[in-house]
Structure formats: structure tokens, C-alpha cells
Design an enzyme around this catalytic site. Structure first.
Site, PDB file in Angstrom:
ATOM      1  N   ASP A 107       1.015  -1.027  -0.233  1.00  0.00           N
ATOM      2  CA  ASP A 107      -0.159   0.283  -0.197  1.00  0.00           C
ATOM      3  C   ASP A 107       1.171   1.336   0.037  1.00  0.00           C
ATOM      4  OD1 ASP A 107      -2.621   1.129   0.462  1.00  0.00           O
ATOM      5  OD2 ASP A 107      -2.095   1.560   2.017  1.00  0.00           O
ATOM      6  N   GLU A 142       1.848  -0.359  -5.285  1.00  0.00           N
ATOM      7  CA  GLU A 142       0.878   1.078  -4.898  1.00  0.00           C
ATOM      8  C   GLU A 142       1.368   1.945  -5.029  1.00  0.00           C
ATOM      9  OE1 GLU A 142      -3.225   3.064  -4.111  1.00  0.00           O
ATOM     10  OE2 GLU A 142      -1.833   2.425  -2.128  1.00  0.00           O
TER      11      GLU A 142
HETATM   12  C1  NOJ Z   1      -4.478   3.260  -0.631  1.00  0.00           C
HETATM   13  C2  NOJ Z   1      -5.336   2.032  -0.528  1.00  0.00           C
HETATM   14  O1  NOJ Z   1      -5.354   1.983  -1.702  1.00  0.00           O
HETATM   15  C3  NOJ Z   1      -6.385   3.243   0.315  1.00  0.00           C
HETATM   16  O2  NOJ Z   1      -8.127   2.060   0.235  1.00  0.00           O
HETATM   17  C4  NOJ Z   1      -6.079   3.648   1.301  1.00  0.00           C
HETATM   18  O3  NOJ Z   1      -7.720   5.001   2.259  1.00  0.00           O
HETATM   19  C5  NOJ Z   1      -5.150   4.526   1.169  1.00  0.00           C
HETATM   20  N1  NOJ Z   1      -4.118   3.371   0.691  1.00  0.00           N
HETATM   21  C6  NOJ Z   1      -4.686   3.990   2.641  1.00  0.00           C
HETATM   22  O4  NOJ Z   1      -4.254   3.214   3.019  1.00  0.00           O
END
Ligand code: NOJ
Length: 538
Positions: free
Chosen positions: A198, A258
Site C-alpha cells: 500500500d 501502489e
Molecule cells: C491506498 C488504498 O488503496 C486506499 O484504499 C487507502 O485509503 C489508502 N492507501 C490509505 O491506506
């Protein structure tokens, strides 16, 4: 350019993201869970996907639907138990399906023991796991408003890039790194095949520094709070740990990150042999409207600028659903987009429900909104003097609930929405597409996805082939990918008029839509033709 010599399992894998709370309830409480998910593995196997990405399922107050973890070593009771998780992994593996899990390394829930200890005992070592300061700086949270929150008792403020309930970890502190590696080990030991990291470029590896810059409209640019100096070292430690573990265990783990950017130049450096296998290409995946010229340009840019494979996706739990966002709810257009997702060069990621054309869910009032990001923007707009109506519109723009509606298995059941109990027992909105009505229908979107997934998985040129050609003419996107003596040509008409094509009748038609062999020189609007040419290698 991708080397042909070392093929990895994930290159021939079609991934499918499961937003666990909304997929399948297994115990009647209206919330998706591991028992429910396990009961749907046959469906997933039949669909043909062979990799799953599971969104966070760890104990959490779920302020941000699980991206606020309070215990990294367990399963949240809403989603089951560790035994349910183990059984799920075993059953997935038995069906040849690999599983990667979502890990949140940037922040923890303020309910996490580390943060609680840091609060109650400022002398404890955990205080330095976070950023406590006497004064905030001007950094803004990604959910809107200041990124600083005053501690409940005491005089300092702490840093949170997301909601105040998600406290950022201090990655300058080696102990944080070591503790997080222990977390990775715990799940590797339980048999996961990789991780989705993440917001991985957000790790604070250089502390709190200079103020962020602003753009011409006065909006803050995250120039100093993300991609900080030291991030590559930090990430390379994390990736090396997983790779060493994998090597010792005789397996090969997949790492996808991500990386929060839509600019390819910023995404690209995160992908390398020492860092991530692939990154999510938001330059393509999160486009807000469909312009085939731009899509083509992004495909070309990814080919030119990435050192490894791109990812190809148009959906996730953080964006509006592609059929509504990009295709004006036109199923033919969605089918064309599916063809692109599953035949272009890159690792394909699908999101649950896209295979049946699930559209956006629109909360009809503020009280129906679950997403913390939308709620925050609503409050900020009200504070800013906007009317309730204007604030609702702003919230809706930001609202990620659009893609988080419960999976529509059939027309009458609708037992849950995300983790929110108000939805339990409500009837599904009218006329939503559902799985039952599409199963067995050879003309359905579901069947089209199945055909494409099989093609994508079983065809070497689609797994490993580079582009021989990649062109766009009058809305007709065409590309050819070859492997050894086989070339697969894909032609997709992304326009609403028929397009002339040169079809060589000696080529084998592998899949088509909007194409008629009796009129082989045209492709109907949003039609697709995938053909195979076998070349003489002598
Ligand atoms: C990215 C995640 O995909 C999202 O859903 C989340 O709100 C943020 N990171 C914070 O962890």
C-alpha cells in the site's frame, strides 16, 4: 526491455482483486469474509483467474475499511479467523490460484498497540515509531485538511498522511523496519505468494522536512512528504527480505507496489530487480475519461519508459468503476476495454464485478456515504461555507463507495455493503447485472471475460510477447505480440462507427466480437478481433 530468459509465474497470471468485505458473506452477518470467499473459489476458477489480491483483512477499527490496521498478526473477526485464512490459502492453491495480500506499511491504526503505548507512555520506545512534534507544519492529508492531529492527552501533534486514525510510521527508525519485516515473515510462513504494498512511495524515510510546494492554483503538491530521499534504500531492504525468504523457501514471491503517481516518470524508478516486480500504472489505470489517443500514447510510453512489465487495469477499490467512468455504461465499450486489459502487454489486474459489468454505486444521501475520504471532503466543504447540496456533490466526486458495492451474485440477494451494517437486509438497486443471469449466456460480458482470460493465460505470445507493432488509426487500436513462431494480432475498434480492417483469412480467429467472417473487412463499433498467425521459422 523484459528479458526472455527468466519467466515468472506472475507473467502468465491474471489477477483479480477481492475487496473482502463486499465479495461473499459466509456467516450471514452481511459482511464478506474468508468462509464466503472460499465458497466462491470454484466460481473464480471457472472464471479463469489464477491470482487473487485480497484487500486488508487484519483486525482494524475500519475507519478506512481495513487500511487502518490495529494488529498485523491476525484476521479481523468480521472476516473470520486465522484457521479460515489458512483453509482459504490451501483451497486456492489446490485450484492453482496464487494469493497476494495487501500490506499497509506506511501507517497503523491509532488503535494499534504501538501507537497506544506511544500515547500513554511518551518515554516508551514506541514514541519514536511515529512523528510527534510540538508544532505541525503545513503538510496536508491525502484525505483533505491538515496532516497533523493533536494527541488526545498531552500537548504534541502527530503526523497522519491519511485520516487522523491512521498514524504514520517513522521509517527512519530501524526498529519499525525490523518489526514490519516480522509481519511479512508471519504471512509468508502462512503461504502467501506475494504482497501488494500500500502507498509504498509514501514511507517517511527522511522525517518531516521542508514545506510542500503549491501549484499555480494554490493547491498543495506533495513535493516533500512522498518519494523522500532514502525511499529506494528502504524499499530495497523490504524487497530483499521477501526475496531472500522466497529463495530459501524455494518459492518465488511477487511484489506489486501502489506507487501513488499518475506520472510515468515518477512510477518507473520503483520497478527494478532490487525493488518492485511491477507497479500499478495509474498513468493509464486511473484515467478519468476515455480518450483512445491518450490510451495509445500511454501504452507507447510504458513500452518506452518502463524497465519491466507494466500493469494493465482500469478498476480498483479506489476508483469509480470503469464501465461507468470510461464507457458511459455501454457494455460493448466495456467488452472492448476488457480485450485491451487482457491482451495488451503487461500484468492484468481485474477487480471483482467488472466481469459482469457492475456499474458505479451512487449513495443517494450523505448518510449513505461510508468512505472516509468522501466524508472528510464533505465536512471540509461545509466548514468552507458550501451548502449541504454543494458539499454532497463534492463528497460524491471523491467517494470511493462507487466501486465497493456488494458483488451481485443474483438478482434477489443483497446482504451487505462494505463493512456497513445499514445496508444489511436492503434490496439491491434495480436492474444491476448479476452473475446468475450471465452464467451460461454465450453473449454475456461474463462469457467474454472468460474467453479472454483463457486466451491470455494459455497463449505464450500474450504472456511473454513483446510488441511487434502498436498503432492507432481512426479509433482502431491494433497491436501484435509474438512469441517464437506465433504472432497474435489484436484489433479493437474504440470508436462508434465501423472501421475497415485487413483480415487475412488464413489466420486463425481466436476470439471476436462485432466481427463477421462473411464481412471480414470491417469491425463494428467497439468490436474486437484477436487472430493468430503461425510463421514458418525456417
Ligand atoms: C491506498 C488504498 O488503496 C486506499 O484504499 C487507502 O485509503 C489508502 N492507501 C490509505 O491506506
Amino acid at each position: 526491455m523484459l528479458s526472455n530468459t527468466k519467466h515468472k509465474w506472475w507473467q502468465s497470471t491474471v489477477f483479480y482483486e477481492i475487496y473482502i468485505a463486499s465479495f461473499q458473506d459466509g456467516n450471514g452477518d452481511g459482511v464478506g469474509d474468508f468462509k464466503g470467499l472460499t465458497s466462491r473459489l470454484d466460481y473464480l476458477q471457472d472464471l479463469g483467474v489464477n491470482g487473487l489480491w485480497i484487500t486488508p483483512f487484519y483486525p482494524s477499527p475500519k475507519v478506512d475499511n481495513g487500511y487502518d490496521v490495529s494488529d498485523y498478526f491476525n484476521v479481523d473477526p468480521d472476516f473470520g479467523s486465522l484457521a479460515d485464512f489458512d483453509h482459504f490459502i490451501e483451497q486456492a492453491h489446490e485450484r492453482g490460484i496464487k494469493v497476494i495480500i495487501d500490506i499497509v506499511l506506511n501507517h497503523v491504526s491509532t488503535e494499534h498497540a504501538w501507537f497506544r503505548e506511544a500515547l500513554v507512555n511518551p518515554e516508551s520506545k514506541y514514541r519514536d515509531y511515529f512523528f510527534f512534534q510540538d508544532k505541525s507544519n503545513g503538510w496536508e492529508s491525502f484525505f483533505g485538511g491538515s496532516a497533523w492531529q493533536k494527541e488526545p492527552v498531552g500537548i504534541q501533534v502527530y503526523y497522519h498522511k491519511f485520516s487522523p486514525e491512521q498514524a504514520d510510521l517513522n521509517w527512519q527508525n530501524r526498529a519499525v523496519r525490523d518489526d514490519m519485516l516480522t509481519v511479512l515473515k508471519f504471512w509468508l510462513d502462512r503461504g502467501v505468494d506475494g504482497f501488494r504494498f500500500d502507498v509504498i512511495n509514501f514511507l517517511s524515510c527522511n522525517g518531516i522536512g521542508e514545506e510542500n510546494l503549491s501549484d499555480a492554483d494554490g493547491r498543495q503538491i506533495h513535493s516533500h512528504d512522498i518519494d523522500q530521499p532514502g525511499i529506494y534504500d528502504c524499499l530495497s531492504d523490504i524487497c530483499a527480505y521477501v526475496r531472500d525468504y522466497s529463495e530459501r523457501a524455494g518459492k518465488d514471491c511477487f511484489l506489486v507496489g501502489e506507487v501513488g503517481h499518475e506520472e510515468l516518470a515518477k512510477l518507473a524508478p520503483y520497478q527494478s530487480d532490487d525493488l518492485l516486480d511491477v507497479v500499478f500504472n495509474f498513468n493509464l489505470g486511473s484515467i478519468t475519461h476515455f480518450d483512445i489517443g491518450n490510451v495509445h500514447a500511454q501504452l507507447v510510453a510504458m513500452e518506452d519508459q518502463l524497465s519491466g512489465l507494466p500493469t494493465i487495469f482500469f478498476n480498483s477499490h479506489d476508483m469509480a468503476r470503469s464501465i461507468s467512468r470510461l464507457c458511459h455504461d455501454n457494455v460493448e465499450h466495456a467488452a472492448a476495454l476488457a480485450a485491451l486489459t487482457l491482451t495488451a502487454k503487461g500484468v492484468s489486474f481485474l477487480y471483482f464485478g467488472e466481469e459482469i459489468g457492475m456499474p458505479n454505486f451512487i449513495p443517494v444521501s450523505v448518510s449513505e456515504i461510508q468512505d472516509i475520504q468522501a466524508k472528510n471532503h464533505y465536512q471540509l466543504a461545509i466548514t468552507d461555507g458550501k451548502t449541504r447540496h454543494q458539499a454532497y456533490d463534492i463528497a460524491l466526486e471523491e467517494c470511493r463507495d462507487k466501486s465497493r458495492l456488494y458483488m451481485q451474485w443474483n438478482s434477489d440477494e443483497f446482504s451487505g455493503f462494505s463493512t456497513a451494517t445499514p445496508w444489511i437486509g436492503k434490496k439491491a438497486p434495480e436492474n444491476l447485472p448479476n452473475v446468475d443471469e450471465q452464467i451460461g449466456d454465450s453473449d454475456s460480458l461474463l462469457q467474454w471475460y472468460k474467453n479472454l482470460i483463457v486466451l491470455r493465460r494459455d497463449n505464450m505470445a500474450l504472456n511473454f510477447g513483446n510488441y511487434d507493432a502498436l498503432s492507432l488509426e481512426q479509433g482502431l487500436l491494433s497491436f501484435s505480440r509474438s512469441w517464437q513462431n506465433q504472432i497474435v494480432h489484436t484489433l479493437i475498434n474504440f470508436s462508434d462507427v465501423q472501421q475497415p480492417i485487413n483480415h487475412n483469412s488464413s489466420y486463425e480467429v481466436m476470439a471476436s466480437k462485432g466481427f463477421n467472417l462473411c464481412e471480414p473487412n470491417y469491425l463494428l463499433p467497439y468490436g474486437t478481433l484477436i487472430i493468430r498467425e503461425v510463421r514458418d521459422v525456417c
